[in-house]
Design a protein around this motif. Structure first.
Motif, PDB file in Angstrom:
ATOM      1  N   PHE A  35       0.821  -1.203   0.000  1.00  0.00           N
ATOM      2  CA  PHE A  35       0.000   0.000   0.000  1.00  0.00           C
ATOM      3  C   PHE A  35       0.860   1.260   0.000  1.00  0.00           C
ATOM      4  O   PHE A  35       0.554   2.236  -0.673  1.00  0.00           O
ATOM      5  CB  PHE A  35      -0.935   0.006   1.211  1.00  0.00           C
ATOM      6  N   ALA A  36       1.949   1.235   0.767  1.00  0.00           N
ATOM      7  CA  ALA A  36       2.826   2.400   0.892  1.00  0.00           C
ATOM      8  C   ALA A  36       3.909   2.436  -0.188  1.00  0.00           C
ATOM      9  O   ALA A  36       4.815   3.262  -0.120  1.00  0.00           O
ATOM     10  CB  ALA A  36       3.462   2.411   2.280  1.00  0.00           C
ATOM     11  N   ASP A  37       3.833   1.537  -1.167  1.00  0.00           N
ATOM     12  CA  ASP A  37       4.814   1.473  -2.260  1.00  0.00           C
ATOM     13  C   ASP A  37       6.247   1.307  -1.754  1.00  0.00           C
ATOM     14  O   ASP A  37       7.184   1.932  -2.253  1.00  0.00           O
ATOM     15  CB  ASP A  37       4.735   2.712  -3.160  1.00  0.00           C
ATOM     16  N   MET A  38       6.417   0.475  -0.748  1.00  0.00           N
ATOM     17  CA  MET A  38       7.748   0.237  -0.193  1.00  0.00           C
ATOM     18  C   MET A  38       8.498  -0.798  -1.024  1.00  0.00           C
ATOM     19  O   MET A  38       7.882  -1.660  -1.667  1.00  0.00           O
ATOM     20  CB  MET A  38       7.630  -0.279   1.249  1.00  0.00           C
ATOM     21  N   ALA A  39       9.809  -0.716  -0.987  1.00  0.00           N
ATOM     22  CA  ALA A  39      10.641  -1.724  -1.641  1.00  0.00           C
ATOM     23  C   ALA A  39      10.454  -3.055  -0.902  1.00  0.00           C
ATOM     24  O   ALA A  39      10.324  -3.064   0.328  1.00  0.00           O
ATOM     25  CB  ALA A  39      12.101  -1.301  -1.588  1.00  0.00           C
ATOM     26  N   PRO A  40      10.411  -4.173  -1.625  1.00  0.00           N
ATOM     27  CA  PRO A  40      10.226  -5.468  -0.975  1.00  0.00           C
ATOM     28  C   PRO A  40      11.202  -5.721   0.173  1.00  0.00           C
ATOM     29  O   PRO A  40      10.814  -6.265   1.210  1.00  0.00           O
ATOM     30  CB  PRO A  40      10.425  -6.474  -2.112  1.00  0.00           C
ATOM     31  N   SER A  41      12.444  -5.307   0.028  1.00  0.00           N
ATOM     32  CA  SER A  41      13.416  -5.547   1.102  1.00  0.00           C
ATOM     33  C   SER A  41      13.076  -4.755   2.361  1.00  0.00           C
ATOM     34  O   SER A  41      13.362  -5.206   3.474  1.00  0.00           O
ATOM     35  CB  SER A  41      14.830  -5.190   0.627  1.00  0.00           C
ATOM     36  N   SER A  42      12.433  -3.608   2.230  1.00  0.00           N
ATOM     37  CA  SER A  42      12.049  -2.795   3.390  1.00  0.00           C
ATOM     38  C   SER A  42      10.831  -3.359   4.114  1.00  0.00           C
ATOM     39  O   SER A  42      10.676  -3.160   5.311  1.00  0.00           O
ATOM     40  CB  SER A  42      11.741  -1.361   2.949  1.00  0.00           C
ATOM     41  N   ILE A  43       9.977  -4.045   3.384  1.00  0.00           N
ATOM     42  CA  ILE A  43       8.761  -4.597   3.986  1.00  0.00           C
ATOM     43  C   ILE A  43       9.118  -5.575   5.100  1.00  0.00           C
ATOM     44  O   ILE A  43       8.488  -5.576   6.160  1.00  0.00           O
ATOM     45  CB  ILE A  43       7.883  -5.272   2.913  1.00  0.00           C
ATOM     46  N   TYR A  44      10.134  -6.376   4.905  1.00  0.00           N
ATOM     47  CA  TYR A  44      10.479  -7.395   5.901  1.00  0.00           C
ATOM     48  C   TYR A  44      11.157  -6.817   7.129  1.00  0.00           C
ATOM     49  O   TYR A  44      11.306  -7.496   8.132  1.00  0.00           O
ATOM     50  CB  TYR A  44      11.312  -8.490   5.245  1.00  0.00           C
ATOM     51  N   ASP A  45      11.544  -5.541   7.087  1.00  0.00           N
ATOM     52  CA  ASP A  45      12.110  -4.871   8.254  1.00  0.00           C
ATOM     53  C   ASP A  45      11.036  -4.227   9.126  1.00  0.00           C
ATOM     54  O   ASP A  45      11.329  -3.753  10.218  1.00  0.00           O
ATOM     55  CB  ASP A  45      13.112  -3.795   7.818  1.00  0.00           C
ATOM     56  N   MET A  46       9.810  -4.206   8.651  1.00  0.00           N
ATOM     57  CA  MET A  46       8.715  -3.561   9.388  1.00  0.00           C
ATOM     58  C   MET A  46       8.307  -4.377  10.606  1.00  0.00           C
ATOM     59  O   MET A  46       8.475  -5.597  10.648  1.00  0.00           O
ATOM     60  CB  MET A  46       7.485  -3.399   8.484  1.00  0.00           C
ATOM     61  N   ASP A  47       7.730  -3.678  11.571  1.00  0.00           N
ATOM     62  CA  ASP A  47       7.180  -4.306  12.765  1.00  0.00           C
ATOM     63  C   ASP A  47       6.016  -5.215  12.373  1.00  0.00           C
ATOM     64  O   ASP A  47       5.284  -4.927  11.420  1.00  0.00           O
ATOM     65  CB  ASP A  47       6.704  -3.198  13.713  1.00  0.00           C
ATOM     66  N   GLU A  48       5.840  -6.304  13.095  1.00  0.00           N
ATOM     67  CA  GLU A  48       4.760  -7.252  12.809  1.00  0.00           C
ATOM     68  C   GLU A  48       3.957  -7.537  14.081  1.00  0.00           C
ATOM     69  O   GLU A  48       3.918  -8.665  14.569  1.00  0.00           O
ATOM     70  CB  GLU A  48       5.349  -8.552  12.250  1.00  0.00           C
ATOM     71  N   PRO A  49       3.298  -6.514  14.640  1.00  0.00           N
ATOM     72  CA  PRO A  49       2.539  -6.731  15.870  1.00  0.00           C
ATOM     73  C   PRO A  49       1.284  -7.560  15.608  1.00  0.00           C
ATOM     74  O   PRO A  49       0.720  -7.531  14.510  1.00  0.00           O
ATOM     75  CB  PRO A  49       2.179  -5.315  16.312  1.00  0.00           C
ATOM     76  N   HIS A  50       0.851  -8.272  16.623  1.00  0.00           N
ATOM     77  CA  HIS A  50      -0.340  -9.119  16.482  1.00  0.00           C
ATOM     78  C   HIS A  50      -1.576  -8.486  17.106  1.00  0.00           C
ATOM     79  O   HIS A  50      -2.664  -9.035  16.993  1.00  0.00           O
ATOM     80  CB  HIS A  50      -0.080 -10.493  17.098  1.00  0.00           C
ATOM     81  N   GLU A  51      -1.409  -7.356  17.763  1.00  0.00           N
ATOM     82  CA  GLU A  51      -2.537  -6.730  18.445  1.00  0.00           C
ATOM     83  C   GLU A  51      -2.765  -5.295  17.976  1.00  0.00           C
ATOM     84  O   GLU A  51      -3.394  -4.507  18.644  1.00  0.00           O
ATOM     85  CB  GLU A  51      -2.304  -6.741  19.959  1.00  0.00           C
TER      86      GLU A  51
END
Length: 65
Positions: A35-51
């Motif tokens: 959605f934010a047009d991020m590079a694929p490599s940057s997506i995996y550095d993002m936070d992944e909260p469950h709540e």
């Protein structure tokens, strides 16, 4: 494969609309990145909260606390 499926789903959406989307952490992270047009490599550095709840609007992603 997840990114391809999410991109396909997003391409089918028509015009501006309000949606509530519930997903697992990894799919949510990929969806936010696409959605934010991020590079694929940057997506995996993002936070992944469950709540967390995120608002996606105008190519920007913000966490709702």
């Amino acid at each position: 494969m997840v990114a391809q499926r999410l991109q396909s789903w997003m391409s089918e959406l028509e015009g501006p609309q309000t949606l509530i989307v519930v997903s697992h952490g990894c799919a949510g992270r990929i969806l936010r990145g696409i959605f934010a047009d991020m590079a694929p490599s940057s997506i995996y550095d993002m936070d992944e909260p469950h709540e967390a709840i995120f608002k996606l609007e105008n190519k920007e992603v913000s966490r709702v606390d």
